[in-house]
Design a protein around this motif. Sequence first.
Motif, PDB file in Angstrom:
ATOM      1  N   LEU A   1       8.520  -3.547   1.695  1.00  0.00           N
ATOM      2  CA  LEU A   1       7.482  -3.052   0.796  1.00  0.00           C
ATOM      3  C   LEU A   1       6.896  -1.676   1.608  1.00  0.00           C
ATOM      4  O   LEU A   1       6.890  -1.925   2.862  1.00  0.00           O
ATOM      5  CB  LEU A   1       6.209  -3.551   0.476  1.00  0.00           C
ATOM      6  CG  LEU A   1       6.531  -4.870  -0.352  1.00  0.00           C
ATOM      7  CD1 LEU A   1       5.323  -5.956  -0.514  1.00  0.00           C
ATOM      8  CD2 LEU A   1       6.702  -4.311  -1.738  1.00  0.00           C
ATOM      9  N   LEU A   2       6.712  -0.629   1.045  1.00  0.00           N
ATOM     10  CA  LEU A   2       6.301   0.537   1.749  1.00  0.00           C
ATOM     11  C   LEU A   2       4.904   0.959   1.299  1.00  0.00           C
ATOM     12  O   LEU A   2       4.328   0.411   0.322  1.00  0.00           O
ATOM     13  CB  LEU A   2       7.297   1.857   1.151  1.00  0.00           C
ATOM     14  CG  LEU A   2       8.715   1.589   1.547  1.00  0.00           C
ATOM     15  CD1 LEU A   2       9.697   2.433   0.862  1.00  0.00           C
ATOM     16  CD2 LEU A   2       8.774   1.479   3.145  1.00  0.00           C
ATOM     17  N   LEU A   3       4.325   1.814   2.074  1.00  0.00           N
ATOM     18  CA  LEU A   3       2.994   2.176   1.885  1.00  0.00           C
ATOM     19  C   LEU A   3       2.443   2.774   0.616  1.00  0.00           C
ATOM     20  O   LEU A   3       1.415   2.231  -0.263  1.00  0.00           O
ATOM     21  CB  LEU A   3       2.320   3.144   2.827  1.00  0.00           C
ATOM     22  CG  LEU A   3       1.074   3.470   2.978  1.00  0.00           C
ATOM     23  CD1 LEU A   3       0.046   2.413   3.139  1.00  0.00           C
ATOM     24  CD2 LEU A   3       0.793   4.603   3.809  1.00  0.00           C
TER      25      LEU A   3
ATOM     26  N   VAL B   1       2.381  -0.328  -2.085  1.00  0.00           N
ATOM     27  CA  VAL B   1       1.457  -1.457  -2.341  1.00  0.00           C
ATOM     28  C   VAL B   1      -0.156  -0.491  -2.209  1.00  0.00           C
ATOM     29  O   VAL B   1      -1.022  -1.304  -2.581  1.00  0.00           O
ATOM     30  CB  VAL B   1       1.387  -2.159  -0.836  1.00  0.00           C
ATOM     31  CG1 VAL B   1       2.615  -2.864  -0.725  1.00  0.00           C
ATOM     32  CG2 VAL B   1       1.133  -1.434   0.358  1.00  0.00           C
ATOM     33  N   GLY B   2      -0.122   0.561  -1.757  1.00  0.00           N
ATOM     34  CA  GLY B   2      -1.526   1.394  -1.936  1.00  0.00           C
ATOM     35  C   GLY B   2      -1.958   1.657  -0.563  1.00  0.00           C
ATOM     36  O   GLY B   2      -1.992   0.534   0.142  1.00  0.00           O
ATOM     37  N   GLU B   3      -2.712   2.785  -0.470  1.00  0.00           N
ATOM     38  CA  GLU B   3      -3.179   3.229   0.805  1.00  0.00           C
ATOM     39  C   GLU B   3      -4.422   2.291   1.342  1.00  0.00           C
ATOM     40  O   GLU B   3      -4.260   1.897   2.417  1.00  0.00           O
ATOM     41  CB  GLU B   3      -3.640   4.593   0.872  1.00  0.00           C
ATOM     42  CG  GLU B   3      -4.221   5.040   1.997  1.00  0.00           C
ATOM     43  CD  GLU B   3      -4.706   6.650   2.038  1.00  0.00           C
ATOM     44  OE1 GLU B   3      -5.049   7.103   3.048  1.00  0.00           O
ATOM     45  OE2 GLU B   3      -4.705   7.242   0.839  1.00  0.00           O
ATOM     46  N   ASP B   4      -4.921   1.764   0.395  1.00  0.00           N
ATOM     47  CA  ASP B   4      -6.246   0.824   0.735  1.00  0.00           C
ATOM     48  C   ASP B   4      -5.581  -0.734   1.361  1.00  0.00           C
ATOM     49  O   ASP B   4      -6.229  -1.421   1.977  1.00  0.00           O
ATOM     50  CB  ASP B   4      -7.040   0.353  -0.466  1.00  0.00           C
ATOM     51  CG  ASP B   4      -6.006  -0.326  -1.475  1.00  0.00           C
ATOM     52  OD1 ASP B   4      -4.848   0.027  -1.825  1.00  0.00           O
ATOM     53  OD2 ASP B   4      -6.585  -1.412  -2.261  1.00  0.00           O
TER      54      ASP B   4
ATOM     55  N   MET C   1      -3.064  -0.652   3.602  1.00  0.00           N
ATOM     56  CA  MET C   1      -2.425  -0.178   4.792  1.00  0.00           C
ATOM     57  C   MET C   1      -2.434  -0.953   6.317  1.00  0.00           C
ATOM     58  O   MET C   1      -1.455  -1.500   6.743  1.00  0.00           O
ATOM     59  CB  MET C   1      -2.807   1.228   5.465  1.00  0.00           C
ATOM     60  CG  MET C   1      -1.814   1.780   6.394  1.00  0.00           C
ATOM     61  SD  MET C   1      -2.380   3.710   6.861  1.00  0.00           S
ATOM     62  CE  MET C   1      -3.907   3.708   7.511  1.00  0.00           C
ATOM     63  N   ASN C   2      -3.591  -1.357   6.335  1.00  0.00           N
ATOM     64  CA  ASN C   2      -3.637  -2.287   7.773  1.00  0.00           C
ATOM     65  C   ASN C   2      -3.061  -3.751   7.420  1.00  0.00           C
ATOM     66  O   ASN C   2      -2.611  -4.270   8.331  1.00  0.00           O
ATOM     67  CB  ASN C   2      -5.185  -2.542   7.823  1.00  0.00           C
ATOM     68  CG  ASN C   2      -5.784  -1.337   8.760  1.00  0.00           C
ATOM     69  OD1 ASN C   2      -4.812  -0.609   9.250  1.00  0.00           O
ATOM     70  ND2 ASN C   2      -7.179  -0.853   8.707  1.00  0.00           N
ATOM     71  N   ASP C   3      -3.265  -4.172   6.121  1.00  0.00           N
ATOM     72  CA  ASP C   3      -2.504  -5.454   5.881  1.00  0.00           C
ATOM     73  C   ASP C   3      -0.988  -5.285   6.199  1.00  0.00           C
ATOM     74  O   ASP C   3      -0.316  -6.078   6.657  1.00  0.00           O
ATOM     75  CB  ASP C   3      -2.847  -6.026   4.448  1.00  0.00           C
ATOM     76  CG  ASP C   3      -4.226  -6.444   4.402  1.00  0.00           C
ATOM     77  OD1 ASP C   3      -4.782  -6.808   5.325  1.00  0.00           O
ATOM     78  OD2 ASP C   3      -4.890  -6.309   3.229  1.00  0.00           O
ATOM     79  N   LEU C   4      -0.545  -4.132   5.619  1.00  0.00           N
ATOM     80  CA  LEU C   4       1.082  -3.720   5.659  1.00  0.00           C
ATOM     81  C   LEU C   4       1.436  -3.660   6.939  1.00  0.00           C
ATOM     82  O   LEU C   4       2.454  -4.317   7.248  1.00  0.00           O
ATOM     83  CB  LEU C   4       1.462  -2.630   4.829  1.00  0.00           C
ATOM     84  CG  LEU C   4       2.724  -2.238   4.595  1.00  0.00           C
ATOM     85  CD1 LEU C   4       3.384  -3.420   3.814  1.00  0.00           C
ATOM     86  CD2 LEU C   4       2.866  -0.798   3.886  1.00  0.00           C
ATOM     87  N   TRP C   5       0.735  -3.021   7.526  1.00  0.00           N
ATOM     88  CA  TRP C   5       0.873  -2.925   9.334  1.00  0.00           C
ATOM     89  C   TRP C   5       0.905  -4.075   9.773  1.00  0.00           C
ATOM     90  O   TRP C   5       1.981  -4.545  10.678  1.00  0.00           O
ATOM     91  CB  TRP C   5      -0.126  -1.964   9.969  1.00  0.00           C
ATOM     92  CG  TRP C   5       0.195  -1.928  11.282  1.00  0.00           C
ATOM     93  CD1 TRP C   5       1.237  -1.665  11.979  1.00  0.00           C
ATOM     94  CD2 TRP C   5      -0.879  -1.525  12.172  1.00  0.00           C
ATOM     95  NE1 TRP C   5       0.971  -1.552  13.552  1.00  0.00           N
ATOM     96  CE2 TRP C   5      -0.397  -1.427  13.617  1.00  0.00           C
ATOM     97  CE3 TRP C   5      -2.319  -1.333  12.332  1.00  0.00           C
ATOM     98  CZ2 TRP C   5      -1.064  -0.946  14.822  1.00  0.00           C
ATOM     99  CZ3 TRP C   5      -3.057  -1.236  13.479  1.00  0.00           C
ATOM    100  CH2 TRP C   5      -2.264  -1.209  14.510  1.00  0.00           C
ATOM    101  N   LEU C   6      -0.063  -5.282   9.990  1.00  0.00           N
ATOM    102  CA  LEU C   6      -0.341  -6.299  10.322  1.00  0.00           C
ATOM    103  C   LEU C   6       0.903  -7.457   9.921  1.00  0.00           C
ATOM    104  O   LEU C   6       1.439  -7.746  10.537  1.00  0.00           O
ATOM    105  CB  LEU C   6      -1.608  -6.915  10.051  1.00  0.00           C
ATOM    106  CG  LEU C   6      -1.418  -8.280  10.570  1.00  0.00           C
ATOM    107  CD1 LEU C   6      -1.555  -8.487  12.116  1.00  0.00           C
ATOM    108  CD2 LEU C   6      -2.915  -8.873   9.876  1.00  0.00           C
ATOM    109  N   ARG C   7       0.833  -7.306   8.731  1.00  0.00           N
ATOM    110  CA  ARG C   7       2.077  -8.383   8.161  1.00  0.00           C
ATOM    111  C   ARG C   7       3.425  -8.109   7.903  1.00  0.00           C
ATOM    112  O   ARG C   7       4.396  -8.985   7.700  1.00  0.00           O
ATOM    113  CB  ARG C   7       1.220  -8.837   6.842  1.00  0.00           C
ATOM    114  CG  ARG C   7       0.155  -9.580   7.064  1.00  0.00           C
ATOM    115  CD  ARG C   7      -0.479 -10.100   5.359  1.00  0.00           C
ATOM    116  NE  ARG C   7      -1.810 -10.715   5.557  1.00  0.00           N
ATOM    117  CZ  ARG C   7      -2.241 -11.387   4.674  1.00  0.00           C
ATOM    118  NH1 ARG C   7      -1.630 -11.568   3.413  1.00  0.00           N
ATOM    119  NH2 ARG C   7      -3.333 -11.922   4.449  1.00  0.00           N
ATOM    120  N   GLY C   8       3.504  -6.688   7.885  1.00  0.00           N
ATOM    121  CA  GLY C   8       4.650  -6.045   7.508  1.00  0.00           C
ATOM    122  C   GLY C   8       5.134  -6.072   6.185  1.00  0.00           C
ATOM    123  O   GLY C   8       4.287  -6.502   5.263  1.00  0.00           O
TER     124      GLY C   8
END
Length: 387
Positions: A134-136, A139-142, A144-151
């Motif tokens: 999944l890409l930023l 999933v939405g800019e809001d 971002m930190n979840d995506l960075w942490l969880r992948g």
Amino acid sequence: MYHRHATQTVQSALDAQSAVVLLGPRQVGKTTLALEIAGQRPSVYLDLERDADRRVLTEPDLYLDEQVGKLVIIDEVQQMPDLFKTLRGQIDMRRRKGARTGQFLLLGSASNVLLHQSAESLAGRVRYIEMPPLLLDEVGEDRMNDLWLRGGFPDSFQADSDQNSLAWREDFLRTYLERDIPALGPRIPAATLRRFWTMLAHAQGGLLNAAALAEGLGVSGQTVGRYLDLLVDLMLVRRLQPRHENAGKRLVKSPKVFVRDSGLVHALLGLGSLESVLGHPVIGGSWEGFCIETLIAAAPIGTEPFFYRTSAGAELDLVLRFPSDTIWAIEIKRTTTPKVSRGFHLSVDDIKADRKILVYAGEREVPAGDGLRAMPLATAVEQLRNL
């Protein structure tokens, strides 16, 4: 469900080519995407990890002859390498009858192995597409930190807690090490490969030092190269090559190595919360790798990624050379201060970059002097998508 950019890419490829091979690590969402496409046109789906579906293809020509006019989706196609020769005959037969596009969608989890198996049989008949996690901008800019942490693996990202997300990634790593990699043939002890993978995570974004890795593992440099090749081929690790076209400079020639999914970096290091990541020395490398994967995925097809570093220390975190030969120089900093070093500007002059960008932790795009634009990651992604 998230809208995946790869969906439109695959649909367009099927409209132009007889067969499409969709590559990506396990659990990245390939099957979900394929079934979504199957719901939009007459299709059949086979999963070659299921005995029943493998038996259907005991006489593949007999079965596939009955599916003319349908999109045939074959999941985990590398499980039956002999099938590629049959697919070549099926494609050629259908071409003679006037059907030239949208016949087969093949899903595979082993990039180099799959490419090797299919290269000769399907040359000129197939297009290869890599599907990232999944890409930023999916999933939405809001988030971002979840995506960075969880992948970006969907099950990890969508877990109902950080703890459950980490547990999923631990299971994912264990499955790859104990089942998937041995199934490909390499006889590598799972504990040794886990140590190697963890060492790469600790050195996230650093220059490849095969001698140090070999010493830490108690193996030869050649063995380290073999381990690295395997993880690169599985699309789990990126080997970012240096740009060294300037013969007048003493340039670094070793590649930089990144574990491609930031969530796996954190799982390998036992970092289960954003607070633990922010307090760990890997924060800079983790953020850089996350941004690099996001930017490369957003760039036009055919874009070549590099980094640039001189022996004197001048460096560019990411250089993107587009098919048009336009060059972007990108610096990545997890800071709210839009400033770069003098070495950045020297490097830009060396490679004759057309655009200079600083991806930083601020919330808006601002000029930062001398033609440099500082912007959030989401803004850089949007500009790449619009090329």
